[in-house]
Design a protein around this motif. Sequence first.
Motif, PDB file in Angstrom:
ATOM      1  N   LEU A  21      -3.794  -6.179 -10.113  1.00 58.99           N
ATOM      2  CA  LEU A  21      -3.596  -5.387 -11.335  1.00 58.99           C
ATOM      3  C   LEU A  21      -2.138  -4.964 -11.504  1.00 58.99           C
ATOM      4  O   LEU A  21      -1.847  -3.982 -12.188  1.00 58.99           O
ATOM      5  CB  LEU A  21      -4.496  -4.140 -11.281  1.00 58.99           C
ATOM      6  CG  LEU A  21      -5.992  -4.419 -11.136  1.00 58.99           C
ATOM      7  CD1 LEU A  21      -6.757  -3.121 -10.906  1.00 58.99           C
ATOM      8  CD2 LEU A  21      -6.518  -5.132 -12.383  1.00 58.99           C
ATOM      9  N   SER A  22      -1.243  -5.722 -10.891  1.00 62.86           N
ATOM     10  CA  SER A  22       0.167  -5.312 -10.903  1.00 62.86           C
ATOM     11  C   SER A  22       0.794  -5.283 -12.296  1.00 62.86           C
ATOM     12  O   SER A  22       1.885  -4.734 -12.459  1.00 62.86           O
ATOM     13  CB  SER A  22       0.999  -6.227 -10.007  1.00 62.86           C
ATOM     14  OG  SER A  22       0.517  -6.147  -8.686  1.00 62.86           O
ATOM     15  N   HIS A  23       0.125  -5.868 -13.295  1.00 69.35           N
ATOM     16  CA  HIS A  23       0.654  -5.769 -14.664  1.00 69.35           C
ATOM     17  C   HIS A  23       0.430  -4.370 -15.240  1.00 69.35           C
ATOM     18  O   HIS A  23       0.967  -4.045 -16.294  1.00 69.35           O
ATOM     19  CB  HIS A  23       0.007  -6.826 -15.569  1.00 69.35           C
ATOM     20  CG  HIS A  23      -1.473  -6.648 -15.745  1.00 69.35           C
ATOM     21  ND1 HIS A  23      -2.385  -6.835 -14.720  1.00 69.35           N
ATOM     22  CD2 HIS A  23      -2.192  -6.278 -16.818  1.00 69.35           C
ATOM     23  CE1 HIS A  23      -3.603  -6.591 -15.178  1.00 69.35           C
ATOM     24  NE2 HIS A  23      -3.516  -6.251 -16.449  1.00 69.35           N
ATOM     25  N   GLY A  29       0.825  -1.216   0.000  1.00 69.87           N
ATOM     26  CA  GLY A  29       0.000   0.000   0.000  1.00 69.87           C
ATOM     27  C   GLY A  29       0.856   1.261   0.000  1.00 69.87           C
ATOM     28  O   GLY A  29       1.792   1.386   0.776  1.00 69.87           O
ATOM     29  N   ASP A  30       0.544   2.161  -0.920  1.00 71.02           N
ATOM     30  CA  ASP A  30       1.228   3.448  -0.917  1.00 71.02           C
ATOM     31  C   ASP A  30       0.197   4.561  -0.765  1.00 71.02           C
ATOM     32  O   ASP A  30       0.474   5.721  -0.962  1.00 71.02           O
ATOM     33  CB  ASP A  30       2.013   3.634  -2.217  1.00 71.02           C
ATOM     34  CG  ASP A  30       1.115   3.490  -3.439  1.00 71.02           C
ATOM     35  OD1 ASP A  30      -0.119   3.365  -3.254  1.00 71.02           O
ATOM     36  OD2 ASP A  30       1.638   3.508  -4.561  1.00 71.02           O
ATOM     37  N   GLY A  31      -1.023   4.159  -0.457  1.00 75.09           N
ATOM     38  CA  GLY A  31      -2.098   5.136  -0.301  1.00 75.09           C
ATOM     39  C   GLY A  31      -2.022   5.779   1.074  1.00 75.09           C
ATOM     40  O   GLY A  31      -1.103   5.518   1.864  1.00 75.09           O
ATOM     41  N   ASN A  32      -2.981   6.606   1.341  1.00 71.99           N
ATOM     42  CA  ASN A  32      -2.981   7.362   2.589  1.00 71.99           C
ATOM     43  C   ASN A  32      -3.744   6.680   3.702  1.00 71.99           C
ATOM     44  O   ASN A  32      -3.593   7.024   4.857  1.00 71.99           O
ATOM     45  CB  ASN A  32      -3.628   8.733   2.355  1.00 71.99           C
ATOM     46  CG  ASN A  32      -2.788   9.583   1.433  1.00 71.99           C
ATOM     47  OD1 ASN A  32      -1.593   9.431   1.351  1.00 71.99           O
ATOM     48  ND2 ASN A  32      -3.451  10.493   0.728  1.00 71.99           N
ATOM     49  N   LEU A  33      -4.609   5.739   3.347  1.00 72.48           N
ATOM     50  CA  LEU A  33      -5.605   5.318   4.330  1.00 72.48           C
ATOM     51  C   LEU A  33      -5.577   3.848   4.707  1.00 72.48           C
ATOM     52  O   LEU A  33      -5.986   3.493   5.801  1.00 72.48           O
ATOM     53  CB  LEU A  33      -7.017   5.657   3.810  1.00 72.48           C
ATOM     54  CG  LEU A  33      -7.311   7.133   3.521  1.00 72.48           C
ATOM     55  CD1 LEU A  33      -8.757   7.297   3.098  1.00 72.48           C
ATOM     56  CD2 LEU A  33      -7.028   8.002   4.728  1.00 72.48           C
ATOM     57  N   ASN A  34      -5.139   2.972   3.828  1.00 79.20           N
ATOM     58  CA  ASN A  34      -5.425   1.549   4.005  1.00 79.20           C
ATOM     59  C   ASN A  34      -4.197   0.672   3.825  1.00 79.20           C
ATOM     60  O   ASN A  34      -3.170   1.115   3.335  1.00 79.20           O
ATOM     61  CB  ASN A  34      -6.488   1.136   2.979  1.00 79.20           C
ATOM     62  CG  ASN A  34      -7.757   1.958   3.119  1.00 79.20           C
ATOM     63  OD1 ASN A  34      -8.494   1.802   4.072  1.00 79.20           O
ATOM     64  ND2 ASN A  34      -7.980   2.870   2.169  1.00 79.20           N
ATOM     65  N   LEU A  35      -4.361  -0.611   4.238  1.00 78.31           N
ATOM     66  CA  LEU A  35      -3.332  -1.628   3.973  1.00 78.31           C
ATOM     67  C   LEU A  35      -3.684  -2.362   2.683  1.00 78.31           C
ATOM     68  O   LEU A  35      -4.856  -2.639   2.426  1.00 78.31           O
ATOM     69  CB  LEU A  35      -3.278  -2.634   5.122  1.00 78.31           C
ATOM     70  CG  LEU A  35      -2.892  -2.093   6.496  1.00 78.31           C
ATOM     71  CD1 LEU A  35      -3.035  -3.188   7.550  1.00 78.31           C
ATOM     72  CD2 LEU A  35      -1.453  -1.564   6.461  1.00 78.31           C
ATOM     73  N   ILE A  64      -3.440 -12.430  -5.833  1.00 76.74           N
ATOM     74  CA  ILE A  64      -4.629 -11.659  -5.452  1.00 76.74           C
ATOM     75  C   ILE A  64      -4.194 -10.464  -4.607  1.00 76.74           C
ATOM     76  O   ILE A  64      -3.060 -10.403  -4.122  1.00 76.74           O
ATOM     77  CB  ILE A  64      -5.635 -12.489  -4.608  1.00 76.74           C
ATOM     78  CG1 ILE A  64      -4.935 -13.006  -3.343  1.00 76.74           C
ATOM     79  CG2 ILE A  64      -6.259 -13.603  -5.406  1.00 76.74           C
ATOM     80  CD1 ILE A  64      -5.887 -13.352  -2.230  1.00 76.74           C
ATOM     81  N   ILE A  65      -5.129  -9.551  -4.453  1.00 80.64           N
ATOM     82  CA  ILE A  65      -4.925  -8.392  -3.575  1.00 80.64           C
ATOM     83  C   ILE A  65      -5.937  -8.459  -2.434  1.00 80.64           C
ATOM     84  O   ILE A  65      -7.119  -8.739  -2.668  1.00 80.64           O
ATOM     85  CB  ILE A  65      -5.131  -7.082  -4.363  1.00 80.64           C
ATOM     86  CG1 ILE A  65      -4.055  -6.904  -5.435  1.00 80.64           C
ATOM     87  CG2 ILE A  65      -5.205  -5.873  -3.429  1.00 80.64           C
ATOM     88  CD1 ILE A  65      -2.662  -6.588  -4.928  1.00 80.64           C
ATOM     89  N   ILE A  66      -5.468  -8.235  -1.208  1.00 82.34           N
ATOM     90  CA  ILE A  66      -6.393  -8.023  -0.088  1.00 82.34           C
ATOM     91  C   ILE A  66      -6.186  -6.593   0.411  1.00 82.34           C
ATOM     92  O   ILE A  66      -5.097  -6.237   0.869  1.00 82.34           O
ATOM     93  CB  ILE A  66      -6.149  -8.997   1.085  1.00 82.34           C
ATOM     94  CG1 ILE A  66      -6.284 -10.460   0.613  1.00 82.34           C
ATOM     95  CG2 ILE A  66      -7.134  -8.713   2.225  1.00 82.34           C
ATOM     96  CD1 ILE A  66      -6.084 -11.490   1.728  1.00 82.34           C
TER      97      ILE A  66
HETATM   98  P1  ADP Z   1      -5.779   3.847  -0.451  1.00 80.68           P
HETATM   99  O1  ADP Z   1      -7.258   3.872  -0.250  1.00 80.68           O
HETATM  100  O2  ADP Z   1      -5.036   3.651   0.823  1.00 80.68           O
HETATM  101  O3  ADP Z   1      -5.307   5.009  -1.257  1.00 80.68           O
HETATM  102  P2  ADP Z   1      -5.544   2.205  -2.872  1.00 80.68           P
HETATM  103  O4  ADP Z   1      -6.744   1.356  -3.174  1.00 80.68           O
HETATM  104  O5  ADP Z   1      -5.379   3.435  -3.664  1.00 80.68           O
HETATM  105  O6  ADP Z   1      -5.490   2.500  -1.292  1.00 80.68           O
HETATM  106  O7  ADP Z   1      -4.261   1.284  -3.017  1.00 80.68           O
HETATM  107  C1  ADP Z   1      -2.977   1.756  -2.641  1.00 80.68           C
HETATM  108  C2  ADP Z   1      -1.947   1.137  -3.564  1.00 80.68           C
HETATM  109  O8  ADP Z   1      -1.989  -0.293  -3.486  1.00 80.68           O
HETATM  110  C3  ADP Z   1      -2.172   1.442  -5.040  1.00 80.68           C
HETATM  111  O9  ADP Z   1      -1.583   2.666  -5.401  1.00 80.68           O
HETATM  112  C4  ADP Z   1      -1.480   0.274  -5.698  1.00 80.68           C
HETATM  113  O10 ADP Z   1      -0.077   0.484  -5.731  1.00 80.68           O
HETATM  114  C5  ADP Z   1      -1.780  -0.871  -4.752  1.00 80.68           C
HETATM  115  N1  ADP Z   1      -3.017  -1.573  -5.183  1.00 80.68           N
HETATM  116  C6  ADP Z   1      -4.281  -1.319  -4.780  1.00 80.68           C
HETATM  117  N2  ADP Z   1      -5.164  -2.132  -5.380  1.00 80.68           N
HETATM  118  C7  ADP Z   1      -4.448  -2.934  -6.190  1.00 80.68           C
HETATM  119  C8  ADP Z   1      -4.778  -3.999  -7.104  1.00 80.68           C
HETATM  120  N3  ADP Z   1      -6.053  -4.398  -7.284  1.00 80.68           N
HETATM  121  N4  ADP Z   1      -3.767  -4.600  -7.782  1.00 80.68           N
HETATM  122  C9  ADP Z   1      -2.481  -4.215  -7.595  1.00 80.68           C
HETATM  123  N5  ADP Z   1      -2.112  -3.217  -6.764  1.00 80.68           N
HETATM  124  C10 ADP Z   1      -3.066  -2.592  -6.062  1.00 80.68           C
END
Ligand code: ADP
Length: 386
Positions: A110-112, A32-38, A51-53
């Motif tokens: 969606l890492s591709h 996670g590189d977002g501000n809010l979540n894991l 998969i992504i959790i």
């Molecule tokens: P937040 O709500 O904390 O901003 P995001 O949903 O934007 O969280 O996800 C943060 C990061 O995690 C994304 O910028 C991406 O790098 C990675 N990520 C989130 N969802 C996926 C996914 N479905 N596949 C691959 N990477 C993901």
Amino acid sequence: MYEPLTEQKAIALAVRLGLFGKDALLSCQEIGDGNLNLVFRIVNERTNDSIIIKQALPYAKVVGESWPLTLKRATIESQALRTFASYVPQYVPKVYYSDESLAITVMEDLSHLQIARRGLIEGKTFPKLSEHIGEFIAKTAFYTSDFGMNQQQKKKLAQQFTNPELCKITEDLVFTDPFFDHDTNNFEAELRADVEQLGQDDVLKCETAKLKRLFLTKADVLLHGDLHTGSIFASDDETKVIDPEFAFYGPIGFDLGQFFANLLLNALARDERDREPLFHHIEKTWNVFVRTFSELWRESDEPYAQISGVLQDVLHDAKIEAIGFAGCEVIRRTIGLAHVADVDELPLERRLDAKRHALRLGRALIVQREQLPIQAIKQLVQQTVH
Ligand code: ADP
Ligand code: MG
Ligand code: MG
Ligand code: MG
């Protein structure tokens, strides 16, 4: 029972849910590189399936435990992804599973693809981005509106997407704090005079008040609510929208406006001669939105839909809103709590130039939104250089 996951616990959960075959060899990384979540990425090392959790924390990661934040946003996010998938499955990750008490969404990896913001910073163009986002916004807006779905069902859907805590973040951080001397604001000391000037600009503040009121009151269509370029994965031929935890029923132009603003901020961070692809994306998004929305409009059962002038009125409002909301987003990303990497990664002198330009552009977008055609945004960028 809620508990924050660790990489080991995320693997155990994936096993428990039977998301991989029996002989899977699983590894996990928090990405996670977002501000809010894991965000955990789990890979089967034998097959490369993954998969992504995504898990919500009971507070905002960027600020820390001092800023509590509802776990319900995970449910909003998974429900929004599923609702969008019923209209535009090609533009959202597949949701495999969600759990309200754990505040998780298990979804397609969606890492591709690349986060559009990062690619745009690297100078990529993503040729399909505007066509796809224009279609995404048009279809989700139309099919969740009173002209595209049963009007009683729409009221129920709007209830399901009542999202007061996350809306409050937008009400404060986008529409209020940057225009007042608030301690969440965050800007270079050199910009103090520019920020004070905004705070004393009653014409501007009256217009932002009108835009905030629209955001607070106009339950028109289901919005993504946080559609910046960091919420979009892209490649040359694919586009996927993620992270709709701010989803709610709001004004039709809001997602368009946030998307435009983030394209504009990327443009301001570039040399003037490299900005054209961003202006092209803004115009094309708008054109695709208008074309797609207008085509769908013909299917509407609402008796007023086919009356001459009604569609034009909806589109006219959408344009005014999009430009006004774009102005608010440009300003708040410049001096508010949350910035954009496009501008923040510039060296100081160029950054200050880009930010002063952004403040003038944001103001002009807000106060001129009623008269300004989308095609004139490009000239407005030139006119606000100094
Ligand atoms: P937040 O709500 O904390 O901003 P995001 O949903 O934007 O969280 O996800 C943060 C990061 O995690 C994304 O910028 C991406 O790098 C990675 N990520 C989130 N969802 C996926 C996914 N479905 N596949 C691959 N990477 C993901
Ligand atoms: Mg990352
Ligand atoms: Mg995000
Ligand atoms: Mg988010």
